[in-house]
Design an enzyme around this catalytic site. Structure first.
Site, PDB file in Angstrom:
ATOM      1  N   SER A   1      66.879 116.184   8.368  1.00  0.00           N
ATOM      2  CA  SER A   1      66.520 114.947   7.688  1.00  0.00           C
ATOM      3  C   SER A   1      65.042 114.638   7.853  1.00  0.00           C
ATOM      4  CB  SER A   1      67.345 113.777   8.229  1.00  0.00           C
ATOM      5  OG  SER A   1      67.102 113.606   9.618  1.00  0.00           O
TER       6      SER A   1
ATOM      7  N   HIS B   1      71.568 118.039   2.790  1.00  0.00           N
ATOM      8  CA  HIS B   1      71.461 116.929   3.732  1.00  0.00           C
ATOM      9  C   HIS B   1      72.637 115.968   3.599  1.00  0.00           C
ATOM     10  CE1 HIS B   1      69.312 113.057   5.128  1.00  0.00           C
ATOM     11  NE2 HIS B   1      69.866 113.669   6.164  1.00  0.00           N
TER      12      HIS B   1
ATOM     13  N   GLU C   1      72.196 115.130  -0.275  1.00  0.00           N
ATOM     14  CA  GLU C   1      70.934 115.487  -0.915  1.00  0.00           C
ATOM     15  C   GLU C   1      70.772 117.007  -0.916  1.00  0.00           C
ATOM     16  OE1 GLU C   1      67.984 111.741  -0.036  1.00  0.00           O
ATOM     17  OE2 GLU C   1      68.318 113.153   1.609  1.00  0.00           O
TER      18      GLU C   1
ATOM     19  N   ASN D   1      65.974 108.549   2.909  1.00  0.00           N
ATOM     20  CA  ASN D   1      65.196 108.124   4.069  1.00  0.00           C
ATOM     21  C   ASN D   1      63.747 107.816   3.705  1.00  0.00           C
ATOM     22  OD1 ASN D   1      67.302 108.200   5.905  1.00  0.00           O
ATOM     23  ND2 ASN D   1      66.974 110.348   6.408  1.00  0.00           N
TER      24      ASN D   1
END
Length: 286
Positions: free
Chosen positions: A118, A139, A151, A189
């Protein structure tokens, strides 16, 4: 896509990914570094499944079927013949790179290799393996069995067919796959880190107490969790590490960890896992 998948690591994320893959009917070879980690990881996986049985979300038979499809190992050679590898070990480039290189030496040249990082660049990690065109990011979000989005992250040398295969794989797990750029924090994120940093900074400026701040954001924006509750769940150290990595990569001040967050991590106030955070351990615990 494939009915035999390797998962590297049985930590929180690795165990969750193994759970998801096994629940889809695929066999999982789960690699850990030693027998003690195997015991810990297997117990973690079983505890999550037992919780699902207790809440009526799954049956004991389904739990046992998932556990039967996960085979923990400690020897990289056991991964020979898998068609997909998903790496989910600690967020350190040196650790990931060394392990990925060893794994690439034993799996077929056409096996797809994915990282669940991440905070690290997919393009950089791809350099650890031969044929980087078969390497990409996959992800998952924690807890992987419950979070719907995955992701898919192409690196600079990821082949289009690899992206297609990873999207199809994630979709086959019942997830919603989104293809995103290889940038710090990817998509979710990349947007979440500055938001949480801003919340911590405003809390430190006494904009509102923790409970009111969370209530306002939950009810005002329709979020399931308030931002400080979310930080306690994620782990303050996990967020601080991701924020710091993003800041080092971009020098964008929006990613810089707020001073209060850094102090709390240094004090061992990590959220739910340490028993004290912004909301954990008493009202306005931070």
């Amino acid at each position: 896509m494939t009915d035999r998948v390797a998962v590297l690591g049985l930590g929180v994320m690795g165990a969750g990914i193994a759970h998801v893959v096994a629940a889809s009917g695929r066999d999982v070879v789960a690699l850990e570094i030693d027998a003690d980690r195997v015991v810990e990881g297997s117990a973690r996986l079983r505890a999550f499944l037992d919780g699902g049985v207790a809440r009526g979300k799954t049956t004991a038979e389904e739990r046992d079927a998932v556990l039967a499809r996960v085979r923990p190992v400690v020897d990289v050679a056991e991964l020979a013949g898998v068609a997909l590898v998903i790496e989910a070990v600690t967020e350190r480039a040196d650790v990931k790179g060394e392990l990925l290189g060893r794994v690439a030496a034993v799996v077929p040249d056409d096996a797809l290799i994915a990282t669940n990082t991440s905070a690290l660049a997919v393009t950089d990690l791809a350099a650890s393996v031969p044929h980087p065109e078969r390497f990409g990011g996959l992800h998952f979000f924690n807890p992987a069995p419950l979070m719907k989005v995955v992701e898919v992250v192409p690196g600079l040398r990821t082949a289009p067919e690899t992206v297609t295969a990873l999207v199809e794989f994630a979709t086959g797990l019942g997830k919603d796959a989104v293809v995103v750029g290889d940038r710090p924090g990817f998509l979710v994120n990349h947007l979440l880190i500055p938001y949480l940093n801003d919340v911590v900074a405003e809390y430190d400026r006494d904009l509102a107490d923790a409970a009111d701040l969370d209530t306002a954001m939950r009810l005002g924006l329709g979020y399931r969790l308030g931002p400080l509750e979310l930080l306690d769940l994620i782990g303050l150290d996990v967020h601080e590490h991701a924020a710091r990595r993003a800041y080092e990569a971009t020098h964008d001040p929006a990613f810089a960890p707020p001073p209060l967050l850094t102090r709390m991590v240094a004090a061992g106030y990590l959220g739910a896992k340490s028993g004290r955070g912004f909301r954990t351990g008493g009202e306005n615990a931070g």
